[in-house]
Design a protein around this motif. Structure first.
Motif, PDB file in Angstrom:
ATOM      1  N   LEU A 204       0.676  -1.266  -0.060  1.00 56.72           N
ATOM      2  CA  LEU A 204       0.063  -0.034   0.216  1.00 56.72           C
ATOM      3  C   LEU A 204       0.908   1.261   0.099  1.00 56.72           C
ATOM      4  CD1 LEU A 204      -2.845  -1.064   2.568  1.00 56.72           C
ATOM      5  CD2 LEU A 204      -3.194  -0.511   0.137  1.00 56.72           C
ATOM      6  N   LYS A 205       2.129   1.280   0.925  1.00 57.71           N
ATOM      7  CA  LYS A 205       2.788   2.403   0.996  1.00 57.71           C
ATOM      8  C   LYS A 205       3.364   2.625  -0.439  1.00 57.71           C
ATOM      9  CE  LYS A 205       4.154   2.345   5.630  1.00 57.71           C
ATOM     10  NZ  LYS A 205       5.338   1.757   6.653  1.00 57.71           N
ATOM     11  N   LEU A 206       3.830   1.594  -1.199  1.00 55.71           N
ATOM     12  CA  LEU A 206       4.293   1.610  -2.698  1.00 55.71           C
ATOM     13  C   LEU A 206       3.364   2.164  -3.622  1.00 55.71           C
ATOM     14  CD1 LEU A 206       6.872   1.177  -4.301  1.00 55.71           C
ATOM     15  CD2 LEU A 206       6.034  -1.098  -4.707  1.00 55.71           C
ATOM     16  N   LEU A 207       2.233   1.795  -3.404  1.00 57.29           N
ATOM     17  CA  LEU A 207       1.140   2.204  -4.553  1.00 57.29           C
ATOM     18  C   LEU A 207       0.780   3.534  -4.081  1.00 57.29           C
ATOM     19  CD1 LEU A 207      -1.570  -0.914  -4.376  1.00 57.29           C
ATOM     20  CD2 LEU A 207      -0.028  -0.141  -6.381  1.00 57.29           C
ATOM     21  N   ALA A 208       0.785   4.117  -2.909  1.00 54.84           N
ATOM     22  CA  ALA A 208       0.643   5.430  -2.509  1.00 54.84           C
ATOM     23  C   ALA A 208       1.636   6.390  -3.082  1.00 54.84           C
ATOM     24  CB  ALA A 208       0.255   5.649  -0.999  1.00 54.84           C
ATOM     25  N   ASP A 216      -7.823   5.239   0.018  1.00 60.19           N
ATOM     26  CA  ASP A 216      -8.938   4.448  -0.345  1.00 60.19           C
ATOM     27  C   ASP A 216      -8.841   3.829  -1.787  1.00 60.19           C
ATOM     28  OD1 ASP A 216     -10.519   4.792   1.901  1.00 60.19           O
ATOM     29  OD2 ASP A 216     -11.251   6.358   1.152  1.00 60.19           O
ATOM     30  N   LEU A 217      -8.358   4.595  -2.742  1.00 56.56           N
ATOM     31  CA  LEU A 217      -7.881   4.097  -4.126  1.00 56.56           C
ATOM     32  C   LEU A 217      -6.757   3.223  -4.282  1.00 56.56           C
ATOM     33  CD1 LEU A 217      -8.407   7.505  -6.315  1.00 56.56           C
ATOM     34  CD2 LEU A 217      -9.921   5.697  -6.237  1.00 56.56           C
ATOM     35  N   CYS A 218      -5.896   3.219  -3.195  1.00 59.87           N
ATOM     36  CA  CYS A 218      -4.839   2.436  -3.035  1.00 59.87           C
ATOM     37  C   CYS A 218      -5.330   1.227  -2.871  1.00 59.87           C
ATOM     38  CB  CYS A 218      -3.654   2.819  -2.191  1.00 59.87           C
ATOM     39  SG  CYS A 218      -2.854   4.329  -3.157  1.00 59.87           S
ATOM     40  N   LYS A 219      -6.114   0.957  -1.736  1.00 65.34           N
ATOM     41  CA  LYS A 219      -6.658  -0.202  -1.160  1.00 65.34           C
ATOM     42  C   LYS A 219      -7.585  -1.111  -2.338  1.00 65.34           C
ATOM     43  CE  LYS A 219      -6.868   1.155   3.619  1.00 65.34           C
ATOM     44  NZ  LYS A 219      -7.795   1.440   4.604  1.00 65.34           N
ATOM     45  N   THR A 221      -6.991  -0.747  -5.477  1.00 66.70           N
ATOM     46  CA  THR A 221      -5.905  -1.316  -6.603  1.00 66.70           C
ATOM     47  C   THR A 221      -5.276  -2.569  -5.767  1.00 66.70           C
ATOM     48  OG1 THR A 221      -5.462   0.899  -7.296  1.00 66.70           O
ATOM     49  CG2 THR A 221      -3.946  -0.718  -7.893  1.00 66.70           C
ATOM     50  N   TYR A 222      -5.011  -2.641  -4.448  1.00 68.49           N
ATOM     51  CA  TYR A 222      -4.423  -3.337  -3.799  1.00 68.49           C
ATOM     52  C   TYR A 222      -5.199  -4.770  -4.200  1.00 68.49           C
ATOM     53  CZ  TYR A 222      -2.661  -6.539  -0.181  1.00 68.49           C
ATOM     54  OH  TYR A 222      -2.172  -7.683   0.549  1.00 68.49           O
ATOM     55  N   ASN A 223      -6.321  -4.858  -3.644  1.00 69.72           N
ATOM     56  CA  ASN A 223      -7.209  -5.781  -3.746  1.00 69.72           C
ATOM     57  C   ASN A 223      -7.369  -6.470  -5.211  1.00 69.72           C
ATOM     58  OD1 ASN A 223      -8.066  -5.517  -1.079  1.00 69.72           O
ATOM     59  ND2 ASN A 223      -9.676  -4.158  -1.708  1.00 69.72           N
ATOM     60  N   LYS A 224      -7.429  -5.662  -6.280  1.00 70.71           N
ATOM     61  CA  LYS A 224      -7.431  -6.178  -7.645  1.00 70.71           C
ATOM     62  C   LYS A 224      -5.880  -6.760  -7.756  1.00 70.71           C
ATOM     63  CE  LYS A 224     -10.223  -2.310  -9.747  1.00 70.71           C
ATOM     64  NZ  LYS A 224     -10.178  -1.347 -10.721  1.00 70.71           N
ATOM     65  N   LEU A 225      -4.987  -6.345  -7.383  1.00 69.22           N
ATOM     66  CA  LEU A 225      -3.815  -6.952  -7.512  1.00 69.22           C
ATOM     67  C   LEU A 225      -3.595  -8.289  -6.963  1.00 69.22           C
ATOM     68  CD1 LEU A 225      -0.948  -6.081  -8.817  1.00 69.22           C
ATOM     69  CD2 LEU A 225      -0.529  -5.127  -6.482  1.00 69.22           C
ATOM     70  N   ILE A 226      -3.986  -8.354  -5.593  1.00 66.20           N
ATOM     71  CA  ILE A 226      -3.947  -9.695  -4.732  1.00 66.20           C
ATOM     72  C   ILE A 226      -5.050 -10.568  -5.655  1.00 66.20           C
ATOM     73  CG2 ILE A 226      -4.759 -10.942  -2.750  1.00 66.20           C
ATOM     74  CD1 ILE A 226      -2.108  -9.456  -2.472  1.00 66.20           C
ATOM     75  N   ASN A 227      -6.072 -10.178  -6.093  1.00 69.02           N
ATOM     76  CA  ASN A 227      -7.141 -11.117  -6.906  1.00 69.02           C
ATOM     77  C   ASN A 227      -6.242 -11.721  -8.067  1.00 69.02           C
ATOM     78  OD1 ASN A 227      -9.516 -12.330  -7.252  1.00 69.02           O
ATOM     79  ND2 ASN A 227      -9.551 -10.930  -8.944  1.00 69.02           N
ATOM     80  N   ALA A 228      -5.437 -10.801  -8.549  1.00 74.57           N
ATOM     81  CA  ALA A 228      -4.846 -11.460  -9.982  1.00 74.57           C
ATOM     82  C   ALA A 228      -3.809 -11.977  -9.904  1.00 74.57           C
ATOM     83  CB  ALA A 228      -4.335 -10.043 -10.673  1.00 74.57           C
ATOM     84  N   ALA A 229      -2.933 -11.770  -8.644  1.00 73.79           N
ATOM     85  CA  ALA A 229      -1.940 -12.459  -8.261  1.00 73.79           C
ATOM     86  C   ALA A 229      -2.247 -13.983  -7.887  1.00 73.79           C
ATOM     87  CB  ALA A 229      -1.077 -12.066  -7.063  1.00 73.79           C
ATOM     88  N   GLU A 230      -3.577 -14.019  -7.135  1.00 82.29           N
ATOM     89  CA  GLU A 230      -3.856 -15.519  -6.680  1.00 82.29           C
ATOM     90  C   GLU A 230      -4.543 -16.377  -7.945  1.00 82.29           C
ATOM     91  OE1 GLU A 230      -7.036 -14.317  -4.097  1.00 82.29           O
ATOM     92  OE2 GLU A 230      -5.440 -14.145  -2.128  1.00 82.29           O
TER      93      GLU A 230
END
Length: 311
Positions: A204-208, A216-219, A221-230
């Motif tokens: 999250l820090k890196l995204l921000a 909020d927007l970073c979170k 993006t993080y959720n999309k990133l984790i979903n894609a990674a899984e």
């Protein structure tokens, strides 16, 4: 009829490392056997000496003609102009058209030099006789700029293709795969597993930091990133080699970005500087006023010829 019909005429067939030179007398006869001139100081000075000798013998100024050959003719052209000779560059389409009249159609440097001299002497052809170093430099910078942009596009496609193999779905997380945020994520976490195993706060820090968006927007993006990674751990092809390859491609893209920015800064500096004529700059502004023509695609007509400036 050429206005140089009554003048001694020099024809130069230019190659990469040497040129073949033919000289015609005022009445059109060959003054001497065509001779070779190396592209070095001694060769250029020898040619200058021969031309001056002809001018002195006939008490007339010569006219020198050569074919445009990319960059090979430029140093000789510039040298002769600096020595206050009348020098003209012919479009190769004109000389090629003249060669096609010859049934032999065989490359012959000596004959080509004579034909170029005859073209300049007897034919009413269009040729240019000026060399603006600033314009030449600007054109060269612009060509390099576009070559680097094209090269970068190749590596962007390579990155996209490799991510589809190792990290399918990543392209749906970031609209620009080679944007700052995307590249920062890939440099820190080049494999899906590394993102999954990374502390959430670190990602999250890196995204921000990279995106400069609110948390909020970073979170999101993080959720999309984790979903894609899984998903990628299931359908992606996992190999350390692909991670190394991706990091290598990113390094190349960032290096190209740096060089492109440097070139663009130099181009803009030249256009705003004092080396280019006001008329040149005004032509650029006028062309930029045309819908669809921007700073990097302007071209203009000057001195009865089209010059591609590629601004």
């Amino acid at each position: 009829m050429s206005k140089y019909f009554y003048s001694p005429t020099v024809g130069i067939d230019v190659s990469a490392d040497f040129s073949m030179v033919a000289i015609l007398t005022p009445n059109g006869d060959i003054y001497k056997k065509p001779f070779k001139v190396k592209h070095d100081v001694d060769g250029f000075n020898h040619l200058l000496k021969e031309i001056k000798k002809v001018e002195k013998e006939f008490n007339m100024k010569t006219a020198t003609f050569m074919e445009s050959t990319g960059v090979y003719h430029l140093s000789l052209f510039h040298f002769l102009i600096q020595n206050e000779l009348e020098v003209f560059v012919i479009n190769p389409l004109i000389t090629n058209s003249n060669k096609n009249k010859d049934i032999r159609k065989v490359k012959n440097d000596k004959k080509d030099a004579i034909n170029i001299a005859k073209l300049g002497k007897f034919e009413d052809i269009k040729a240019y006789s000026s060399f603006d170093i600033s314009v030449f430099t600007l054109k060269s910078l612009c060509r390099d700029y576009y070559k680097l942009v094209d090269t970068r596009s190749v590596y962007k496609k390579k990155l996209s293709a490799d991510l589809r193999v190792i990290f399918p779905g990543y392209n749906k997380v970031f609209s620009d795969l080679t944007g700052i945020t995307s590249l920062d994520i890939l440099k820190s976490y080049s494999a899906p597993e590394s993102i999954i195993n990374a502390p959430k706060d670190d990602v999250l820090k890196l995204l921000a930091k990279s995106s400069r968006k609110n948390m909020d927007l970073c979170k999101k993006t993080y959720n999309k990133l984790i979903n894609a990674a899984e998903n990628a751990t299931i359908i992606g092809i996992q190999s350390p080699c692909f991670s190394i390859k991706i990091l290598g491609i990113i390094s190349i893209i960032e290096s190209l970005n740096e060089q492109i920015d440097i070139l663009l800064a130099h181009i803009k500096k030249m256009v705003k500087g004092d080396d280019l004529s006001d008329n040149f700059k005004q032509n650029i502004k006028l062309l930029m006023s045309i819908p669809g023509v921007g700073f990097l695609t302007a071209k203009f007509k000057s001195r009865n010829r089209i010059i591609l400036v590629d601004l």
